[in-house]
Structure formats: structure tokens, C-alpha cells
Design a protein around this motif. Sequence first.
Motif, PDB file in Angstrom:
ATOM      1  N   LEU A  41      -6.948 -15.148  -0.402  1.00  0.00           N
ATOM      2  CA  LEU A  41      -5.546 -14.622  -0.646  1.00  0.00           C
ATOM      3  C   LEU A  41      -5.405 -13.698  -1.792  1.00  0.00           C
ATOM      4  O   LEU A  41      -4.799 -12.690  -1.703  1.00  0.00           O
ATOM      5  CB  LEU A  41      -4.564 -15.976  -0.653  1.00  0.00           C
ATOM      6  N   ALA A  42      -5.859 -13.965  -3.018  1.00  0.00           N
ATOM      7  CA  ALA A  42      -5.950 -13.336  -4.075  1.00  0.00           C
ATOM      8  C   ALA A  42      -6.493 -11.996  -3.884  1.00  0.00           C
ATOM      9  O   ALA A  42      -5.941 -10.631  -4.534  1.00  0.00           O
ATOM     10  CB  ALA A  42      -6.640 -14.052  -5.299  1.00  0.00           C
ATOM     11  N   LYS A  43      -7.671 -11.941  -3.111  1.00  0.00           N
ATOM     12  CA  LYS A  43      -8.317 -10.538  -3.058  1.00  0.00           C
ATOM     13  C   LYS A  43      -7.503  -9.801  -2.160  1.00  0.00           C
ATOM     14  O   LYS A  43      -7.447  -8.396  -2.289  1.00  0.00           O
ATOM     15  CB  LYS A  43      -9.930 -10.690  -2.178  1.00  0.00           C
ATOM     16  N   LEU A  44      -6.806 -10.441  -1.107  1.00  0.00           N
ATOM     17  CA  LEU A  44      -5.800  -9.486  -0.097  1.00  0.00           C
ATOM     18  C   LEU A  44      -4.806  -9.070  -1.154  1.00  0.00           C
ATOM     19  O   LEU A  44      -4.405  -7.693  -0.752  1.00  0.00           O
ATOM     20  CB  LEU A  44      -5.337 -10.287   0.824  1.00  0.00           C
ATOM     21  N   ILE A  45      -4.215  -9.544  -2.089  1.00  0.00           N
ATOM     22  CA  ILE A  45      -3.133  -9.244  -2.819  1.00  0.00           C
ATOM     23  C   ILE A  45      -3.569  -8.197  -3.701  1.00  0.00           C
ATOM     24  O   ILE A  45      -2.860  -7.218  -3.774  1.00  0.00           O
ATOM     25  CB  ILE A  45      -2.611 -10.472  -3.390  1.00  0.00           C
ATOM     26  N   LYS A  48      -4.005  -4.962  -1.968  1.00  0.00           N
ATOM     27  CA  LYS A  48      -2.611  -4.550  -1.424  1.00  0.00           C
ATOM     28  C   LYS A  48      -2.520  -4.572   0.070  1.00  0.00           C
ATOM     29  O   LYS A  48      -1.864  -3.813   0.694  1.00  0.00           O
ATOM     30  CB  LYS A  48      -2.335  -3.071  -1.997  1.00  0.00           C
ATOM     31  N   GLN A  49      -3.506  -5.492   0.545  1.00  0.00           N
ATOM     32  CA  GLN A  49      -3.447  -5.735   2.154  1.00  0.00           C
ATOM     33  C   GLN A  49      -2.317  -6.680   2.243  1.00  0.00           C
ATOM     34  O   GLN A  49      -2.150  -7.266   3.621  1.00  0.00           O
ATOM     35  CB  GLN A  49      -4.624  -6.164   2.706  1.00  0.00           C
TER      36      GLN A  49
END
Length: 244
Positions: A41-45, A48-49
Motif C-alpha cells: 500500500l505504501a508503494k502505491l501511495i 501516486k497510484q
Amino acid sequence: MVTGGGLAPDRSRWIASRSPDYLFPVRAMSPVFRGKYLGGLAKLIHDKQLRFPDACGEGYWERLKSRLYRKPWMVYAKPPFGGPEQVLKYLGRYTHRVAISDKRILSHVNGMVRFVYKDYRQRGRRRVMTLPERDFARRFLDHVLPRGFVRIRYAGLLSHRKKAESLSRCRELLGTPVLQLPQPGTTCPTHPAEIETAEASDPSLDQALGPRTCPECNHVALFFKEPIAWVVVTRARRKWWDTS
């Protein structure tokens, strides 16, 4: 699916699971799963996905992440009801078979296809359905994976690059004999009659498609069936969403 152990880094010994009943304890799996999930989740945020609504306010993700890390997570795991053999048989229906077997197709006449299916609303009662060949082909193609997707991905001991070498070493350390499969179309070494099997990539996965063996010595061999006529259709382009 994973093995119940693995090779030591120097490949000198087999490291088995500490317990004969499970590979990893559930209490150890829970924090690892939590870390992997929240890390994703942190990587997606960061990329900016994934965005939160403006109403959540600034710093919402940091506050939410702290609460999620403090909260205990539970990983649900239990042994299969029927044992490992039942799991392999269940998965084999989806990984080593096509959408419909030849024996379920009753007829193909005047552009109409009749086939047998199970009506699970009627407790698995077998029924017959008739469809135009184009609709039948469309339903069949719904089971064809999109480009870039595969049914099975191999890793670790089963990775394609070193699979033969790794499995050979595992069998040597575990004292497991190598299973010698007969070549397609071979005959029984003791009896002259040629042995046939039902068509399947792995006949042991499905009892309905189980191998036909020599009644005298149970020797098994494979044979090739004649190709059937193909129906060529064009599948309409559509969008695909990753629901995993």
C-alpha cells in the motif's frame, strides 16, 4: 503451493519443516503478511497510484498506517479436509484441463453444439444444454487467459532454470526413487496388447480421466488422439482488470 522444506544454501542437506503438520506457524505468518500488505500500500501511495479523498486531510495515511501496524492481524490457515491428495485433484481441474472435456460434448450438428453440464443449483444434477457454435466458442474463450497471464508460476526448487538439477538433488537427499514414465504409444512390456489412457496432461489428477492399465500387470502408457476440427472465431476486445 510450497514444499515442506528446502535445500541448504550449499545444497549439502535437506532442511525439513520443524513440524510434520505445517510449514510456518500462523503466529509468525501474521506479522509478515501485515508488513508485506502495508508495504505494498505504501508503494502505491508513493507512486501516486492510490489516493485518498481530500476530506481525509493531510497526513491521513501516516495516521492510518500507525493504527494498522498496532492492530493484530490474523492469517486464516487450516489443513485441507481431504488431505494433500484432494488439494492436488482440485487444483488439477483448473491447471491441467481445458474448459470442457471431449466426452461432455454430445454433438455438433447444423451449427448447434449440445453438451453436458452440472447444475449446482440442483445439487450437481447433470443437464444438457444446446448453444449456437459461436456462443459456445465465446464461452470457451472466456476460459482462455489474457496475454501475459499464466496458470502456474514456478519458483524456488521448481523454477525452470534449475528444476531438473534441484529435484534430482532433493530426491537423492530424501532417498526418493525417480518415477519412470512410459513413452506415448508404448506397449505393455509383458503383454502384447497396446495400452491406452484417457486424454489428460496428468491422468492421476482426475479419476474420471484416470489411466487405463494392463489388467495383468497395471502397466500404464499414453497414446495420442486424433485432432478434432477447430471453430475459428474472433473474440471481441475488452478491458481486463486485475482483481487479485
